[in-house]
Design an enzyme around this catalytic site. Sequence first.
Site, PDB file in Angstrom:
ATOM      1  CB  THR A 170       3.997   0.342   3.304  1.00  0.00           C
ATOM      2  OG1 THR A 170       4.185   0.170   1.892  1.00  0.00           O
ATOM      3  CG2 THR A 170       2.522   0.240   3.635  1.00  0.00           C
ATOM      4  CD  GLU A 221     -21.154  10.023  18.142  1.00  0.00           C
ATOM      5  OE1 GLU A 221     -20.443   9.009  18.350  1.00  0.00           O
ATOM      6  OE2 GLU A 221     -21.481  10.379  16.992  1.00  0.00           O
ATOM      7  CE  LYS A 251       5.050   0.701  -2.752  1.00  0.00           C
ATOM      8  NZ  LYS A 251       4.167   1.285  -1.730  1.00  0.00           N
ATOM      9  N   PRO A 308       0.822  -1.208   0.000  1.00  0.00           N
ATOM     10  CG  PRO A 308      -0.708  -1.554   1.701  1.00  0.00           C
ATOM     11  CD  PRO A 308       0.596  -2.044   1.183  1.00  0.00           C
TER      12      PRO A 308
END
Length: 644
Positions: A235, A455, A237, A232
């Site tokens: 990350t 909530e 690379k 993805p």
Amino acid sequence: MSDKKKNTPKLSFNSLWIYVPIAVIFIGLSFLNSGDMGTSKLSDNEFMKILRENDIEKIMVVNKSYAEIYIKDEAMTKEPFKKQVNSPFYRKGSPLYTYNFGDLQNFEKELKEKQDSLNLDFDKRNEARTSIMDSIIGFLPIILLIAIWLYFMRRMSGGGAGAGGGGQIFNIGKSKAKLFDKDTKVKTTFKNVAGLEGAKEEVQEIVDFLKSPEKYTKLGGKIPKGALLVGPPGTGKTLLAKAVAGEAGVPFFSLSGSDFVEMFVGVGASRVRDLFKQAQQKSPSIIFIDEIDAIGRARGKNSMTGGNDERENTLNQLLTEMDGFGTDTNVIVLAATNRADVLDKALMRAGRFDRQIYVDLPDLHERREIFEVHIKPLKLAEDVKLEFLSQQTPGFSGADIANLCNEAALIAARNNKEAIHHQDFLDAVDRIVGGLEKKNKVITPKEKEVIAFHEAGHATVSWMLEHAAPLVKVTIVPRGQSLGAAWYLPEERKIVQSEQMLDEMCATMGGRAAEKLIFDKISTGALSDLEKVTKQARAMVTVYGLNEKIGNVTYYDSTGNDSFVKPYSGDTAKIIDEEISKIIEGQYNRAISILDTHKDKLSILAERLLEKEVIFKDDLVKIFGERPFDKEKNQEILKSSEEE
């Protein structure tokens, strides 16, 4: 030797003929435009001295930008003026000096004051001039366009067409790769890459092979042709490839897949050839191609382009260079992409990219290591808890964590703090995940009450379910597009069971269930909740095979080719819709039942939300008591740590 002479472009007189007269004209006009070369510039002190001695006959302000100073005839015998007059460049009647006065209004005001106070008799005039050079500059763009056009016409007419002729135009067919070698300092190393232990090990082995190939070849091993980094966005690379450049003692060529793309036919293939030629000359070496999907997309997907498509030609050349005849050289290709599904199969096969290294999102331990890397340049307070922050950021990539640390520093600086505190990091998480806080958003008291119960419904249901993620914080302060939010601390799960998915869906439906239970009405505020549970229910039925009526069948296609054709019949589609609706309605009714049992505590929680706007886990413990599931989990964790 003959090939080298043939490929080396020569700069002959014929290629420069158009520029010689242009250069001569500009040089001549520059001399003509310079006017009287016998003038010299005055400093502020020199100008004021000449002005006080009343030696100035006339001051000519030219184009409101500078002044020409004319000296009286009777003052020409003075020493500084006499030397200037005797200059061979001086012409009689021309200004002796020029003076840059700065602001015109201040200059004129100062001259008026000096003239009145010192009784000076100089004459001041303003003049607008248009030089020959100014006229030429107006036509300069047209002249340059004509010159460039003539240059291209002459080069292309003599250089041929295609890749050969295109390569002669400003070296357009040459590779754009950036070279990192022993003369280039690359500071990034594997120490700067936290986590990614498996990927680092694979890449480190490639670096070691290039440094000492005998260690592997003595056993009959061959050098791998390439490694593809897949994962993805964010990350790490590209960071991993930069670390290779920092660690490797071999030349490292770095470029992007888009660097091969050009409008001229044959240029991409020419650049591929030139890149591998340079890499072979400096072998052993590494080539890194970032975003390789720009040229590596599967061929034949678009029937309109045909076989002469420029991108396909570039890919074909890359395939040939990586695994063609005569490629027995120590050149390894590293590539990175987050779109491995669109790459051509011929590019992915062994022999070209022998290894595919998947760089996944970091887990809990890896996020902790990434935080430790990015907090090094930060000034932290003692209350910062990295373990909690790594738990609070599931799904964050390395780039997201770097952005989080930077955002926390900005928040601390905005609040004039001397150090970054733990709360600044939590605020940064809220800012990144939820959006910008909007305290000034106009909300009516009735809407605020509905939001508070909505909530509080999420918080109550999740607190009472075993497999729901434990709550961290609930807020009714608007952020981004949401009017309120409940923050959870999800577990790091490798697999998810159906009970866990159902509990999460029930907690998600707790907001709408609270609205129905308290006000006997429902609102549009549950849109994101409905979208989430619908996707989860559809995944249970059609993807994971967790529905009894559909059975152990999945209609998921990992190749992504099921976009237009459904792999099931119309009758099955009807059953799928019924089962999805059944699952969602079942969890909705379950949420209403849980909230009805704890209705009084739900109201207390909503009132506290209306009062404080933000409540934390401690407030829920005071209202509901400690979760029995948390006690059991804590005992299991403590027992396992003691055994280790």
